[in-house]
Scaffold this motif. Structure first.
Motif, PDB file in Angstrom:
ATOM      1  N   ARG A 117      40.349   2.921  54.955  1.00 25.22           N
ATOM      2  CA  ARG A 117      40.240   3.376  53.560  1.00 25.22           C
ATOM      3  C   ARG A 117      41.257   2.655  52.683  1.00 25.22           C
ATOM      4  O   ARG A 117      40.929   2.152  51.593  1.00 25.22           O
ATOM      5  CB  ARG A 117      40.469   4.886  53.510  1.00 25.22           C
ATOM      6  N   HIS A 118      42.492   2.553  53.163  1.00 27.05           N
ATOM      7  CA  HIS A 118      43.519   1.892  52.358  1.00 27.05           C
ATOM      8  C   HIS A 118      43.317   0.376  52.309  1.00 27.05           C
ATOM      9  O   HIS A 118      43.679  -0.261  51.308  1.00 27.05           O
ATOM     10  CB  HIS A 118      44.900   2.252  52.882  1.00 27.05           C
ATOM     11  N   ALA A 119      42.734  -0.201  53.352  1.00 20.37           N
ATOM     12  CA  ALA A 119      42.391  -1.624  53.292  1.00 20.37           C
ATOM     13  C   ALA A 119      41.344  -1.864  52.207  1.00 20.37           C
ATOM     14  O   ALA A 119      41.374  -2.893  51.518  1.00 20.37           O
ATOM     15  CB  ALA A 119      41.881  -2.103  54.650  1.00 20.37           C
ATOM     16  N   GLY A 120      40.432  -0.909  52.038  1.00 19.72           N
ATOM     17  CA  GLY A 120      39.456  -0.998  50.944  1.00 19.72           C
ATOM     18  C   GLY A 120      40.123  -0.904  49.584  1.00 19.72           C
ATOM     19  O   GLY A 120      39.773  -1.635  48.643  1.00 19.72           O
ATOM     20  N   HIS A 121      41.106   0.010  49.469  1.00 15.63           N
ATOM     21  CA  HIS A 121      41.876   0.071  48.223  1.00 15.63           C
ATOM     22  C   HIS A 121      42.533  -1.283  47.951  1.00 15.63           C
ATOM     23  O   HIS A 121      42.510  -1.789  46.823  1.00 15.63           O
ATOM     24  CB  HIS A 121      42.988   1.128  48.330  1.00 15.63           C
ATOM     25  N   ALA A 122      43.140  -1.859  49.003  1.00 16.20           N
ATOM     26  CA  ALA A 122      43.840  -3.134  48.849  1.00 16.20           C
ATOM     27  C   ALA A 122      42.888  -4.246  48.430  1.00 16.20           C
ATOM     28  O   ALA A 122      43.249  -5.129  47.645  1.00 16.20           O
ATOM     29  CB  ALA A 122      44.555  -3.498  50.150  1.00 16.20           C
ATOM     30  N   ASP A 123      41.671  -4.217  48.935  1.00 18.18           N
ATOM     31  CA  ASP A 123      40.680  -5.226  48.576  1.00 18.18           C
ATOM     32  C   ASP A 123      40.404  -5.191  47.073  1.00 18.18           C
ATOM     33  O   ASP A 123      40.362  -6.229  46.403  1.00 18.18           O
ATOM     34  CB  ASP A 123      39.398  -4.971  49.373  1.00 18.18           C
ATOM     35  N   ILE A 124      40.257  -3.991  46.540  1.00 15.36           N
ATOM     36  CA  ILE A 124      39.977  -3.859  45.107  1.00 15.36           C
ATOM     37  C   ILE A 124      41.199  -4.233  44.276  1.00 15.36           C
ATOM     38  O   ILE A 124      41.094  -4.939  43.271  1.00 15.36           O
ATOM     39  CB  ILE A 124      39.497  -2.433  44.793  1.00 15.36           C
TER      40      ILE A 124
ATOM     41  N   PRO B 225      51.485  -1.850  39.799  1.00 19.23           N
ATOM     42  CA  PRO B 225      50.613  -0.670  39.838  1.00 19.23           C
ATOM     43  C   PRO B 225      49.352  -0.945  39.021  1.00 19.23           C
ATOM     44  O   PRO B 225      49.424  -1.147  37.816  1.00 19.23           O
ATOM     45  CB  PRO B 225      51.479   0.424  39.199  1.00 19.23           C
ATOM     46  N   LEU B 226      48.209  -0.974  39.688  1.00 18.67           N
ATOM     47  CA  LEU B 226      46.986  -1.388  39.008  1.00 18.67           C
ATOM     48  C   LEU B 226      45.960  -0.283  38.842  1.00 18.67           C
ATOM     49  O   LEU B 226      44.812  -0.543  38.509  1.00 18.67           O
ATOM     50  CB  LEU B 226      46.379  -2.584  39.745  1.00 18.67           C
ATOM     51  N   THR B 227      46.365   0.950  39.080  1.00 12.11           N
ATOM     52  CA  THR B 227      45.507   2.099  38.806  1.00 12.11           C
ATOM     53  C   THR B 227      46.363   3.135  38.068  1.00 12.11           C
ATOM     54  O   THR B 227      47.596   3.060  38.106  1.00 12.11           O
ATOM     55  CB  THR B 227      44.953   2.747  40.093  1.00 12.11           C
ATOM     56  N   PRO B 228      45.736   4.107  37.433  1.00 12.01           N
ATOM     57  CA  PRO B 228      46.520   5.150  36.751  1.00 12.01           C
ATOM     58  C   PRO B 228      47.446   5.922  37.687  1.00 12.01           C
ATOM     59  O   PRO B 228      48.446   6.485  37.243  1.00 12.01           O
ATOM     60  CB  PRO B 228      45.444   6.066  36.157  1.00 12.01           C
ATOM     61  N   THR B 229      47.132   5.930  38.993  1.00  9.89           N
ATOM     62  CA  THR B 229      47.992   6.635  39.948  1.00  9.89           C
ATOM     63  C   THR B 229      48.967   5.694  40.654  1.00  9.89           C
ATOM     64  O   THR B 229      49.636   6.078  41.617  1.00  9.89           O
ATOM     65  CB  THR B 229      47.158   7.380  41.002  1.00  9.89           C
ATOM     66  N   GLY B 230      49.061   4.455  40.178  1.00 10.30           N
ATOM     67  CA  GLY B 230      50.095   3.545  40.654  1.00 10.30           C
ATOM     68  C   GLY B 230      49.784   2.763  41.913  1.00 10.30           C
ATOM     69  O   GLY B 230      50.693   2.161  42.505  1.00 10.30           O
ATOM     70  N   THR B 231      48.540   2.729  42.353  1.00 12.72           N
ATOM     71  CA  THR B 231      48.219   2.018  43.592  1.00 12.72           C
ATOM     72  C   THR B 231      48.630   0.556  43.517  1.00 12.72           C
ATOM     73  O   THR B 231      48.313  -0.141  42.555  1.00 12.72           O
ATOM     74  CB  THR B 231      46.713   2.117  43.894  1.00 12.72           C
ATOM     75  N   ASN B 232      49.343   0.108  44.544  1.00 15.51           N
ATOM     76  CA  ASN B 232      49.838  -1.271  44.603  1.00 15.51           C
ATOM     77  C   ASN B 232      49.799  -1.742  46.049  1.00 15.51           C
ATOM     78  O   ASN B 232      49.817  -0.940  46.983  1.00 15.51           O
ATOM     79  CB  ASN B 232      51.245  -1.358  44.025  1.00 15.51           C
ATOM     80  N   LEU B 233      49.758  -3.048  46.244  1.00 16.41           N
ATOM     81  CA  LEU B 233      49.521  -3.601  47.574  1.00 16.41           C
ATOM     82  C   LEU B 233      50.656  -3.328  48.559  1.00 16.41           C
ATOM     83  O   LEU B 233      50.420  -2.882  49.684  1.00 16.41           O
ATOM     84  CB  LEU B 233      49.272  -5.105  47.464  1.00 16.41           C
ATOM     85  N   LEU B 234      51.896  -3.599  48.163  1.00 15.44           N
ATOM     86  CA  LEU B 234      53.000  -3.405  49.101  1.00 15.44           C
ATOM     87  C   LEU B 234      53.204  -1.923  49.407  1.00 15.44           C
ATOM     88  O   LEU B 234      53.557  -1.555  50.535  1.00 15.44           O
ATOM     89  CB  LEU B 234      54.289  -4.025  48.550  1.00 15.44           C
TER      90      LEU B 234
ATOM     91  N   ARG C 168      43.613  -6.271  45.100  1.00 16.68           N
ATOM     92  CA  ARG C 168      43.783  -7.724  45.159  1.00 16.68           C
ATOM     93  C   ARG C 168      42.802  -8.423  44.216  1.00 16.68           C
ATOM     94  O   ARG C 168      43.151  -9.385  43.533  1.00 16.68           O
ATOM     95  CB  ARG C 168      43.591  -8.227  46.596  1.00 16.68           C
ATOM     96  N   GLU C 169      41.570  -7.945  44.149  1.00 16.48           N
ATOM     97  CA  GLU C 169      40.604  -8.546  43.232  1.00 16.48           C
ATOM     98  C   GLU C 169      41.070  -8.393  41.783  1.00 16.48           C
ATOM     99  O   GLU C 169      40.906  -9.301  40.961  1.00 16.48           O
ATOM    100  CB  GLU C 169      39.222  -7.917  43.410  1.00 16.48           C
ATOM    101  N   LEU C 170      41.689  -7.270  41.456  1.00 15.70           N
ATOM    102  CA  LEU C 170      42.202  -7.063  40.109  1.00 15.70           C
ATOM    103  C   LEU C 170      43.383  -7.991  39.809  1.00 15.70           C
ATOM    104  O   LEU C 170      43.592  -8.391  38.665  1.00 15.70           O
ATOM    105  CB  LEU C 170      42.640  -5.609  39.923  1.00 15.70           C
ATOM    106  N   VAL C 171      44.150  -8.352  40.834  1.00 14.29           N
ATOM    107  CA  VAL C 171      45.303  -9.234  40.641  1.00 14.29           C
ATOM    108  C   VAL C 171      44.860 -10.662  40.350  1.00 14.29           C
ATOM    109  O   VAL C 171      45.267 -11.268  39.357  1.00 14.29           O
ATOM    110  CB  VAL C 171      46.232  -9.213  41.876  1.00 14.29           C
ATOM    111  N   ASP C 172      44.028 -11.235  41.241  1.00 15.45           N
ATOM    112  CA  ASP C 172      43.701 -12.658  41.073  1.00 15.45           C
ATOM    113  C   ASP C 172      42.255 -13.019  41.398  1.00 15.45           C
ATOM    114  O   ASP C 172      41.910 -14.191  41.487  1.00 15.45           O
ATOM    115  CB  ASP C 172      44.645 -13.521  41.919  1.00 15.45           C
ATOM    116  N   GLY C 173      41.408 -12.011  41.593  1.00 14.71           N
ATOM    117  CA  GLY C 173      39.997 -12.281  41.853  1.00 14.71           C
ATOM    118  C   GLY C 173      39.665 -12.548  43.307  1.00 14.71           C
ATOM    119  O   GLY C 173      38.492 -12.708  43.652  1.00 14.71           O
ATOM    120  N   ALA C 174      40.669 -12.613  44.185  1.00 10.68           N
ATOM    121  CA  ALA C 174      40.413 -12.883  45.600  1.00 10.68           C
ATOM    122  C   ALA C 174      39.767 -11.672  46.258  1.00 10.68           C
ATOM    123  O   ALA C 174      40.202 -10.544  46.048  1.00 10.68           O
ATOM    124  CB  ALA C 174      41.712 -13.243  46.319  1.00 10.68           C
TER     125      ALA C 174
END
Length: 202
Positions: free
Chosen positions: A152-159, A36-45, A161-167
């Protein structure tokens, strides 16, 4: 002259957003796709699980083509439907594998695409969880709604993923990013920080 094919165009954009979202999982560990990489728990899977649920609902129940048998409690997953725990579709349990969630999403694609193939864009459905005055919809409107939601959720995933490893990148084979190495990006980010500070102190 190219003949217009609205249904094919809409499915093209929907599939592009689906593929982009799944691409964001590539190369990551089980831990990283669940973090979970946001205060509301957003995560890729969790994003993948959520959009699968979105498609099951909008292309299933809305048009009288449910995926799960509501009369059979064993057929309805605990994370689906009115009785589900809040946000249950936004994360995967430790027992739910990546393959299981991705497979669930593929199952959603197949069901959604079969609904689109079976019905005209003018087909009328009912979204039970929308306000009563907006519940009656067409397949055309639902396709647009789900494309917007998935993108919209693909955009969330993009951000995330960047927080995880910079990709970063818009889609596989086309990152749609300006050229620049790590040093260039650090300089660019530093420039933006300086501008923000100046504006904030103005």
């Amino acid at each position: 002259m190219i003949e217009p094919n609205p249904k094919a165009d809409l499915l093209l954009y929907l599939q592009s957003a689906r593929d982009t979202l799944l691409w964001k999982l590539d190369g990551l560990s089980e831990y990283d796709i669940r973090r979970p990489l946001t205060p509301t728990g957003t995560n890729l899977l969790g994003l993948v699980k959520h959009v699968a649920v979105v498609e099951f609902g909008y292309f299933g129940e809305t048009f009288g083509r449910p995926v799960f048998d509501a009369a059979d409690a064993a057929d309805v997953p605990a994370w689906y439907g009115d009785g589900a725990e809040a946000n249950a579709d936004m994360w995967a349990t430790a027992d739910e594998s990546r393959d299981e969630i991705v497979g669930l999403y593929h199952r959603a694609w197949e069901h959604s695409d079969s609904t689109v193939a079976a019905l005209p864009l003018t087909a009328v459905g009912h979204v039970a969880w929308w306000p009563e005055e907006r519940r009656e919809v067409t397949l055309h409107r639902i396709l647009i709604h789900v494309i917007a939601d998935t993108t919209r959720h693909a955009g969330h995933a993009d951000i995330v993923r960047e927080l995880v490893d910079g990709a970063v990148g818009m889609r596989e084979g086309n990152d749609n990013m300006p050229p620049g190495d790590r040093v260039w990006w650090e300089s660019y980010r530093s420039q933006l920080e300086d501008v923000a500070r100046v504006a904030g102190n103005g």
